[in-house]
Write an enzyme that holds these catalytic residues in place. Structure first.
Site, PDB file in Angstrom:
ATOM      1  N   CYS A  30      -0.281   3.918   2.275  1.00 43.21           N
ATOM      2  CA  CYS A  30       0.006   3.746   3.763  1.00 43.21           C
ATOM      3  C   CYS A  30       1.413   4.156   4.095  1.00 43.21           C
ATOM      4  CB  CYS A  30      -0.427   2.263   4.065  1.00 43.21           C
ATOM      5  SG  CYS A  30      -2.089   1.667   3.564  1.00 43.21           S
ATOM      6  N   ASP A  31       2.373   3.526   3.140  1.00 39.69           N
ATOM      7  CA  ASP A  31       3.664   3.502   3.729  1.00 39.69           C
ATOM      8  C   ASP A  31       4.566   4.149   2.722  1.00 39.69           C
ATOM      9  OD1 ASP A  31       2.657   1.649   5.436  1.00 39.69           O
ATOM     10  OD2 ASP A  31       3.255  -0.099   3.937  1.00 39.69           O
ATOM     11  N   CYS A  58       0.668  -1.218  -0.111  1.00 38.62           N
ATOM     12  CA  CYS A  58      -0.117  -0.023   0.161  1.00 38.62           C
ATOM     13  C   CYS A  58       0.983   1.141  -0.292  1.00 38.62           C
ATOM     14  CB  CYS A  58      -0.874  -0.091   1.174  1.00 38.62           C
ATOM     15  SG  CYS A  58      -1.785   1.434   1.412  1.00 38.62           S
TER      16      CYS A  58
END
Length: 313
Positions: free
Chosen positions: A138-139, A135
């Site tokens: 997300c990261d 992701c």
């Protein structure tokens, strides 16, 4: 053991626990069946910083533990078991679990989520959260000004690469074919982005660990035409080969789309079966974010409560 509940929630990720909080507050005394993966996919995120209300980084396991405790405070019960069979053809609905628990329910909220498709390399699971990610939203922030690789060739991979290109020094896409399957408009945008390059006819052959075996240090890429394997240093690898909704047990019970996601009515969590609702990633293939899953769980719970009240009129 057999028991009856007004509301049963299948799944223990952010959608499931949030549904439990709202359903508990409504006085429905819901039962949350955890499944094999306590807390869902988010428990594998160690540096969560985009969930509202936290100014410091938290890990996904901590967040879902707090959600679970909060749901229990409001009357939800958590059952550590896995659903193996459901019957939505008659009321009350019947849910059978792996450990011989049989539950009947007036309303069911399905929040079993979706799993990232894995490549299946030897150390892929070990390095997830330590340089391997599924992701970019997300990261991606943790790879600012670094060089990363993305595996895939569909819309997901293109979106991931474009997002990473705004943060990373260089993004290289590894794709096994000589063309993308992503939409043309997205491909055009990608090819016009100067810090994105593509390795055609290539596959990820190995993820290389650092000397201590704690994080990603590089990759080995195999050319599918020549068989040649080349090593590259990298700080991160984003695997974007799609998601698999966890809906096998619901096949033939609720309507699914061609990819296996549960179909719901427009702008609602209601399925084609009155009294059965779906929340979170199990019905949403587009936005894999904790805050969206949690909001979906709240909505499903309110719809379920409205349904239960309607049956008592």
């Amino acid at each position: 053991m057999e028991q009856h509940r007004e509301v049963v929630i299948i799944g223990s990720g952010p959608a499931g626990y949030t549904a439990g909080i709202y359903s508990g507050r409504a006085g429905n005394k819901p039962l949350i069946i955890t499944g094999m993966e306590f807390g869902g996919q988010i428990t594998k995120s160690f540096d969560l910083e985009n969930y509202p209300g936290f100014t410091e980084k938290i890990d996904g396991l901590y967040l879902t533990e707090q959600m679970r405790k909060q749901s229990e405070i409001f009357g939800a019960e958590v059952l550590a078991d896995t659903v193996v069979e459901v019957d939505f053809s008659k009321r009350p609905f019947t849910i059978k679990c792996e450990n011989d628990n049989v539950i009947t329910a007036d309303a069911v909220i399905i929040a079993t989520g979706a799993s990232y498709r894995k490549i299946g390399l030897a150390n892929e699971a070990k390095l997830t959260g330590h340089g391997v990610s599924y992701c970019a939203t997300c990261d991606g922030f943790f790879f600012r000004d670094k060089e990363v690789f993305v595996v895939g060739g569909g819309n997901t991979a293109v979106y991931e690469a474009l997002h990473l290109s705004t943060l990373c020094k260089k993004v290289t896409i590894i794709h096994r074919r000589d063309h993308f399957t992503a939409e043309q408009i997205n491909q055009k945008h990608l090819f016009e982005t100067p810090n994105i390059s593509v390795m055609w006819n290539s596959t990820l052959d190995e993820i290389v660990e650092d000397a201590e075996g704690k994080k990603v240090a590089g990759v080995k890429i195999k050319n599918t035409q020549s068989g040649e394997i080349t090593s590259y240093d990298t700080d991160g690898i984003f695997i974007a080969i799609g998601n698999q909704p966890n809906t096998d047990v619901f096949k033939g019970q609720v309507e699914l789309d061609d990819s296996g996601y549960i179909k719901t009515k427009p702008n609602l969590c209601a399925t084609n079966i009155d009294g059965v609702f779906a929340a979170g990633d199990v019905k949403n293939p587009n936005f894999k974010q904790v805050v969206i899953a949690a909001a979906s769980g709240a909505q499903a719970s309110m719809e379920a409560d409205k349904y239960i009240l309607s049956t008592k009129e």
